[in-house]
Design a protein around this motif. Structure first.
Motif, short mmCIF file in Angstrom:
data_model
loop_
_atom_site.label_atom_id
_atom_site.label_comp_id
_atom_site.label_asym_id
_atom_site.label_seq_id
_atom_site.Cartn_x
_atom_site.Cartn_y
_atom_site.Cartn_z
N LYS A 247 0.84 -1.19 0.00
CA LYS A 247 0.00 0.00 0.00
C LYS A 247 0.88 1.25 0.00
O LYS A 247 1.94 1.27 0.66
CB LYS A 247 -0.92 0.00 1.22
N PRO A 248 0.47 2.30 -0.68
CA PRO A 248 1.27 3.54 -0.72
C PRO A 248 1.49 4.12 0.67
O PRO A 248 0.56 4.21 1.48
CB PRO A 248 0.40 4.48 -1.58
N GLY A 249 2.70 4.50 0.95
CA GLY A 249 3.03 5.13 2.23
C GLY A 249 3.24 4.16 3.38
O GLY A 249 3.57 4.59 4.50
N ALA A 250 3.07 2.85 3.13
CA ALA A 250 3.19 1.87 4.22
C ALA A 250 4.61 1.84 4.79
O ALA A 250 4.81 1.78 6.00
CB ALA A 250 2.79 0.49 3.73
N THR A 251 5.60 1.90 3.90
CA THR A 251 6.99 1.85 4.35
C THR A 251 7.33 3.05 5.23
O THR A 251 7.92 2.91 6.30
CB THR A 251 7.94 1.81 3.14
N HIS A 252 6.93 4.22 4.80
CA HIS A 252 7.21 5.44 5.56
C HIS A 252 6.49 5.40 6.91
O HIS A 252 7.09 5.76 7.94
CB HIS A 252 6.75 6.66 4.77
N ALA A 253 5.24 4.94 6.91
CA ALA A 253 4.47 4.89 8.15
C ALA A 253 5.10 3.92 9.14
O ALA A 253 5.17 4.20 10.35
CB ALA A 253 3.03 4.50 7.85
N ARG B 243 8.37 5.36 10.53
CA ARG B 243 8.06 6.44 11.48
C ARG B 243 7.58 5.86 12.81
O ARG B 243 7.95 6.35 13.88
CB ARG B 243 6.99 7.35 10.88
#
Length: 292
Positions: free
Chosen positions: A254-260, A263
């Motif tokens: 899912k988009p942004g999963a890695t960044h989330a 974090r």
């Protein structure tokens, strides 16, 4: 407040030094455990980071261990910082439980450096990790009664905490690798048992050192322990959220999963720092209710 020693400049310095020492020990042990448990799952770059983290933390731990002798000598001498270099005071510290703990920890941390050596070095580092964990049962609140039970619980508590803490940095790196989601998923499964052991050991320690539930609210030790438990609860909440929501989202790409996820792991790191400071404060300037 009942059971709270005066907090002057030297006491504050002792708390910081102890917190750094705790953190270094957890990272050193945890780096070894992570590289051992995930030797066949994580990518080479992640394993290399875990070993480098263990070595770096070990070197910091050895430096802090030496500094703590000077700080302890300064505190008991009554001469302020001048007492940090007084040979007689340093001799007293060496003959104290801190000296015994220093031998266990120093030998253990030197053994951890072998983690950089393939195969045999991993086993030497594991033995060193156990020695470092045992060192914490040679000093402080662990010297109370029942001695054996406290020692076993502290070693178990520290090993399980180290596995979690030492895994955070490698896991944050693993989130960027192709096999990272499998590593994160496996860590979540293993950590579930570790968290259970952590809670059981921590609860037993709290009971043995406080003596009663009401003592948690009427002493400095109890209030400090409750603050630590509150931060741990927040940490567990983030860990559960990672396992239930963010790791599956990463697997689903899912988009942004890695960044989330990265974090969230960073927030866990911050919580660990607060826990270390709370623990160092509790063990430095408070007295367990059973000893009052």
């Amino acid at each position: 407040m009942t059971g709270l020693a005066p907090i002057d400049g030297l006491a504050a310095l002792a708390i910081v030094a102890k917190a750094v020492g705790y953190g270094a020990a957890l990272l050193a042990i945890g780096g070894v455990l992570f590289s051992f448990v995930f030797a066949k799952r994580a990518e080479a770059s992640v394993l290399r980071l875990a070993r480098q983290l263990a070595v770096g933390a070990t070197l910091v731990g050895l430096a802090v261990l030496a500094a703590r002798f000077g700080i302890r000598a300064a505190r008991i001498s009554g001469m302020g910082f001048e007492g940090a270099t007084d040979l007689m005071m340093l001799g007293f510290v060496w003959e104290s439980p801190l000296g015994t703990a220093a031998i266990w920890r120093g030998v253990g941390e030197l053994a951890i450096l072998a983690v950089l050596v393939p195969r045999l070095g991993q086993w030497i580092a594991l033995v060193g990790s156990l020695a470092v964990a045992i060192s914490f049962a040679q000093v402080g609140h662990a010297l109370g009664d029942p001695r054996l039970a406290l020692a076993v619980l502290i070693v178990l508590h520290l090993l399980t905490a180290a596995f979690w803490v030492g895994a955070l940095v490698p896991l944050r790196r693993a989130a960027l690798t192709p096999s990272g989601v499998d590593v994160l998923h496996h860590f979540g499964n293993v950590a579930a048992f570790g968290v259970a052991a952590l809670i059981l050991a921590g609860t037993a320690l709290a009971w043995l050192l406080s003596g009663s539930f009401t003592a948690l609210f009427g002493t400095a030790y109890g209030l400090g322990l409750l603050l630590k438990v509150a931060i741990v609860a927040v940490l567990l909440g983030f860990a559960a959220f990672n396992k239930v929501r963010l790791v599956p989202a990463l697997r689903a790409e899912k988009p942004g999963a890695t960044h989330a996820l990265r974090r969230s792991i960073s927030v866990e790191m911050l919580a660990v720092v607060l826990i270390l400071l709370a623990t160092a404060t509790i063990t430095s300037v408070t007295t367990p209710p059973v000893n009052l």
